[in-house]
Design an enzyme around this catalytic site. Sequence first.
Site, PDB file in Angstrom:
ATOM      1  N   THR A  14       0.822  -1.203   0.000  1.00 43.99           N
ATOM      2  CA  THR A  14       0.000   0.000   0.000  1.00 43.99           C
ATOM      3  C   THR A  14       0.854   1.250   0.000  1.00 43.99           C
ATOM      4  O   THR A  14       0.357   2.338   0.225  1.00 43.99           O
ATOM      5  CB  THR A  14      -0.900   0.044   1.249  1.00 43.99           C
ATOM      6  OG1 THR A  14      -0.066   0.005   2.413  1.00 43.99           O
ATOM      7  CG2 THR A  14      -1.869  -1.123   1.287  1.00 43.99           C
ATOM      8  N   SER A 238      -4.870   3.031  11.778  1.00 43.65           N
ATOM      9  CA  SER A 238      -5.138   3.275  10.367  1.00 43.65           C
ATOM     10  C   SER A 238      -4.113   4.221   9.777  1.00 43.65           C
ATOM     11  O   SER A 238      -3.584   5.108  10.441  1.00 43.65           O
ATOM     12  CB  SER A 238      -6.542   3.835  10.176  1.00 43.65           C
ATOM     13  OG  SER A 238      -6.501   5.247  10.076  1.00 43.65           O
ATOM     14  N   LYS A 239      -3.862   3.983   8.521  1.00 42.64           N
ATOM     15  CA  LYS A 239      -2.858   4.756   7.796  1.00 42.64           C
ATOM     16  C   LYS A 239      -3.224   6.238   7.763  1.00 42.64           C
ATOM     17  O   LYS A 239      -2.350   7.095   7.781  1.00 42.64           O
ATOM     18  CB  LYS A 239      -2.806   4.203   6.366  1.00 42.64           C
ATOM     19  CG  LYS A 239      -1.474   4.351   5.691  1.00 42.64           C
ATOM     20  CD  LYS A 239      -1.543   3.642   4.354  1.00 42.64           C
ATOM     21  CE  LYS A 239      -0.486   4.209   3.415  1.00 42.64           C
ATOM     22  NZ  LYS A 239      -0.606   3.622   2.079  1.00 42.64           N
ATOM     23  N   ARG A 240      -4.498   6.506   7.696  1.00 39.50           N
ATOM     24  CA  ARG A 240      -4.948   7.894   7.596  1.00 39.50           C
ATOM     25  C   ARG A 240      -4.681   8.680   8.885  1.00 39.50           C
ATOM     26  O   ARG A 240      -4.121   9.762   8.861  1.00 39.50           O
ATOM     27  CB  ARG A 240      -6.461   7.934   7.332  1.00 39.50           C
ATOM     28  CG  ARG A 240      -6.796   7.904   5.865  1.00 39.50           C
ATOM     29  CD  ARG A 240      -8.203   8.469   5.620  1.00 39.50           C
ATOM     30  NE  ARG A 240      -8.323   9.081   4.305  1.00 39.50           N
ATOM     31  CZ  ARG A 240      -7.771  10.230   3.959  1.00 39.50           C
ATOM     32  NH1 ARG A 240      -7.058  10.917   4.823  1.00 39.50           N
ATOM     33  NH2 ARG A 240      -7.931  10.726   2.755  1.00 39.50           N
TER      34      ARG A 240
END
Length: 476
Positions: A14, A238-240
Amino acid sequence: MTTGPRFRFAPSPTGSFHVGGARTALQNWALARRLGGTFVLRIEDTDEARNRPEWTQGIIDALAWIGISSDDAHFEGPHFQSEYAEAHVAAARTLFDSGLAYYCDLTAEQIQQRAKEQGLSGYDGYSRDRGLEPAPGRVLRFRVPPGTTIVNDLVRGDVSFDNDTIEDFVLLRSNGTPVFLLANVVDDIEMAITDVVRAEEHLPNTPKQQMLWQALGHTPPRWAHVPVLVNEQRKKLSKRRDKVALEQYRDDGYLADAMVNYLMTLGWTPPGAEAAGSEIVPWVEIEAAFRLEDVTHSPAFFDVKKLAAFNGDYIRLMSPDEFVERAGQELPVEWDRKRFVAIAPHIQERLTTLREVPDKVDFLFWPEGSDVEYDPDAWAKAFAPEWAIALLGDVIEAYGDSSWSADDLKSALEAVMERYSIKLGKAQAPVRVAVTGRDVGPPLFESLEVLGRDETLRRLVNAASAAGGDTANVGR
RNA sequence: GCCCCCAUCGUCUAGUGGCCUAGGACACCACCCUUUCAAGGUGGCGGCACGGGUUCGAAUCCCGUUGGGGGUGCCA
């Protein structure tokens, strides 16, 4: 190829490597090595990732950083999902031929409509017995058998699912391509995977996968679902929202050893850590002791503060040579390495990350003749006492002919400060600010020794003058 | 909605019926040491979500409640 158990780690590229992924990778790795098995890396090559080969390479690099490298005998891969693409469709075909799967021509809207009418949540098995042949626009669905599916999980024990609650899920999309679930199972079978260790979020999918293994005529692997990593809000990392990229921690000066050690303490404690009063445990011991059966059942908060503490410990654990080598990489190329070697021992125990090194010692490397940038607060505090300026003048005089060693510089200042009846802690403040511009830093006299007489005196004189003292006669 | 998982200090955890007056680590606070800041040392603060059982005895077993989380795609 070794004959022991085969553990697979199947990350999805990702663009960055998730710390949670790093932890499961490490757990798989520890087990594979301890049990004389194989660590199989299977990277999901999605369309997006195929256009960005650096994403895949990033995973490999990140794994190498934490000590999981293809150089090792217990490593196989990377494999890519597409390498088995034909097998995916073939498996689906087998299932259809044996009646374990069937085609369905309902659209998503129609399914929703039916579910609504019947008060159900999903697909109702409408096409189960319609005997539809394969055709474009039709999906292949798995015929979920009646009964109960029990997933035997190494971490959680038996988890049972009522098959009535599992709808006949899709195997092949209407365009004929296999869905991830099928691909995943077929890949595992093709690779002769015996142990699947992954994050808990996959647990609800497991009965479906287990049924597929069985339908395909294979004994399911041993499952183990380790708890997820969460943020301070107790939500899955989470990546965000969260800082989850392993590469980011690497670039911020965290040590792989510290990261690895910390990650492994999430959900598990090395035996003996309590008795030792420390959770700092070398990888060899972790590898020898890690057991899935001992893993905690609840989610763990990824605490950067604790990571930082571990990192500081690991930095202090380095040999002087190793520290110079590692820390040196953080310095601008033009900085004199010899000078750094002299001060290195004094900053090694004052760090939490290697990234902080340059800021701690920069005052030793300013270009000759450049002005010291004084921190306003530090300056104000250091020169608030009325004796400060006078003391600085005396120091300049004393340092003019003191021998230039840390011990002697200290003695010289002590001699001066007696005239003002102050303690060393106070007396060193104006000197420190004059020379470094700040009120905190490495031990003062050692720093001065490295800086040298000329530059030290120059800065002292400049400061005295800036502070309003008359330095015209100083140092004569 | 339905399914699944989980529940010990602020955080990570030890604890598998009596060894628990619940232990350790990180964080925090205090003191000591001290050349600022650290490091180190000593001490302190702080927890078994709640309610019922079972048992001579429960953090530990059972049930329920509450509270969290995850999963519920022709995404991966």
